[in-house]
Design an enzyme around this catalytic site. Structure first.
Site, PDB file in Angstrom:
ATOM      1  CE1 TYR A  72     -10.874  13.791  30.186  1.00 45.68           C
ATOM      2  CE2 TYR A  72     -12.713  13.151  28.773  1.00 45.68           C
ATOM      3  CZ  TYR A  72     -12.145  13.251  30.025  1.00 45.68           C
ATOM      4  OH  TYR A  72     -12.838  12.802  31.124  1.00 45.68           O
ATOM      5  CG  HIS A 119      -8.834  17.246  35.382  1.00 49.31           C
ATOM      6  ND1 HIS A 119      -9.797  16.582  36.106  1.00 49.31           N
ATOM      7  CD2 HIS A 119      -7.775  17.407  36.211  1.00 49.31           C
ATOM      8  CE1 HIS A 119      -9.338  16.345  37.324  1.00 49.31           C
ATOM      9  NE2 HIS A 119      -8.116  16.832  37.413  1.00 49.31           N
ATOM     10  CE  LYS A 152     -14.689  19.681  33.209  1.00 54.64           C
ATOM     11  NZ  LYS A 152     -13.306  19.226  33.355  1.00 54.64           N
TER      12      LYS A 152
END
Length: 339
Positions: free
Chosen positions: A274, A285, A316
């Site tokens: 994060y 997220h 990601k």
């Protein structure tokens, strides 16, 4: 027009410079109207019927003679996408920027005469090995056994976040076989630092905190826990060998970069990370996944594709932490690219 193959270069006579270089970015001029092109460029001209042959050879014979089939697949694909590109050969345009690359790809609308490079591309077959140390600032063009192409952009990418760290001091902790438990004073660690997980479950509002050995070692080093860091590190080495030291170095570096690393097990990686964090109650997220590898690690393209595909599938980035025995880290981000 017939080309002549000599010393790994195809010589094109007549008005070749005007037809192929000045207007379409092929090859390098040699003075006058003649032009030198790489075999892969000659193969592309043959495939378009722009030249008649090379020493009497057609496309089939030229590819077999020069071993440029994979290069041709990539070259043609990029040309079809509207790019001009040059082979990364000594004496060709832009070669000073071509280390570890097979092609220099110019921005759309530009060519070798403009001095601007969009991508440095390396061609790789599906079964070739790729040293991780050779990546960074290069695009991998991987040709699979069906001849399909996948492009991966690789670049250095130091992590950076905005998470502020506010640690307590000397909390009592109990070191177990593969984790540590903190029974009292845990709210500050968990709520404001996202260290550990509630023993009673992630939805619990109270109760003891279980810490990974990485978290426990990091917190012991910072005097947030009243246990010896050396004892935690020794326990970590018992659990996963020398790899624990590399993972601890990466964990600490991520925390020092004001990011919050957590276990990446559910994503098949070492960490999910994060970059923005204020409290567990306002958790966003994670932005990227990290896999820890040694600097001499070698990728199999299929494994690299799996990591990047999985990261992309959960929105990601995939980051590799190249970590040596002294804890020095180079960061490498790899992502899918559509040129």
């Amino acid at each position: 027009m017939q080309g002549r193959l000599e010393d790994g270069v195809v010589h094109l006579p007549g008005d070749a410079r005007q037809r192929f270089h000045d207007s379409r970015g092929y090859g390098r001029p040699t003075g006058g109207d003649d032009l030198e092109v790489a075999p892969v460029e000659a193969a592309h001209l043959l495939s378009r019927d722009d030249i008649d042959g090379v020493d009497g050879m057609g496309l089939r014979e030229l590819l077999a003679r020069t071993g440029t089939t994979l290069d041709f697949v990539v070259y043609k694909d990029l040309r079809d996408r509207g790019f001009y590109l040059s082979p990364a050969r000594e004496g060709w345009p832009g070669v000073a920027d071509a280390a570890d690359a097979d092609f220099l790809v110019y921005p759309r609308g530009k060519g070798p005469w403009d001095g601007e490079v969009e991508h440095r591309v390396r061609v790789v077959g599906e079964r070739e090995s790729i040293p991780v140390s050779s990546l960074g600032e290069v695009v991998l063009a991987i040709v699979d056994e069906d001849g399909d192409l996948t492009y991966f952009d690789t670049e250095g990418d130091d992590p950076e976040g905005t998470a502020a760290e506010d640690l307590p001091a000397d909390l009592d902790a109990e070191l177990l076989s593969d984790r540590a438990l903190v029974w009292d004073g845990v709210d500050r660690l968990y709520q404001r630092g996202f260290f550990g997980q509630r023993l009673y479950g992630r939805n619990a509002d109270s109760g003891p905190l279980q810490l990974s050995l990485l978290e426990a070692a990091y917190l012991a080093r910072a005097d947030a826990l009243a246990i010896d860091e050396a004892d935690v590190v020794s326990r970590g080495r018992d659990v996963e060998g020398d790899r624990f030291d590399r993972r601890l170095a990466v964990y600490a570096a991520l925390r020092e970069a004001k990011t919050v690393p957590k276990s990446g097990f559910k994503f098949g990686s070492d960490f999910r990370v994060y970059t923005e964090f204020e409290s567990v109650d306002d958790l966003s997220h994670s932005e990227f996944l990290v896999r820890v590898v040694a600097p001499d690690h070698t990728f199999v393209p299929r494994d690299l594709s799996l990591d990047v595909r999985l990261a992309g599938g959960v929105r990601k980035r995939m980051v590799f932490a190249l970590t040596d025995d002294n804890g020095e880290i180079d960061w490498l981000s790899v992502s899918r690219l559509t040129p």
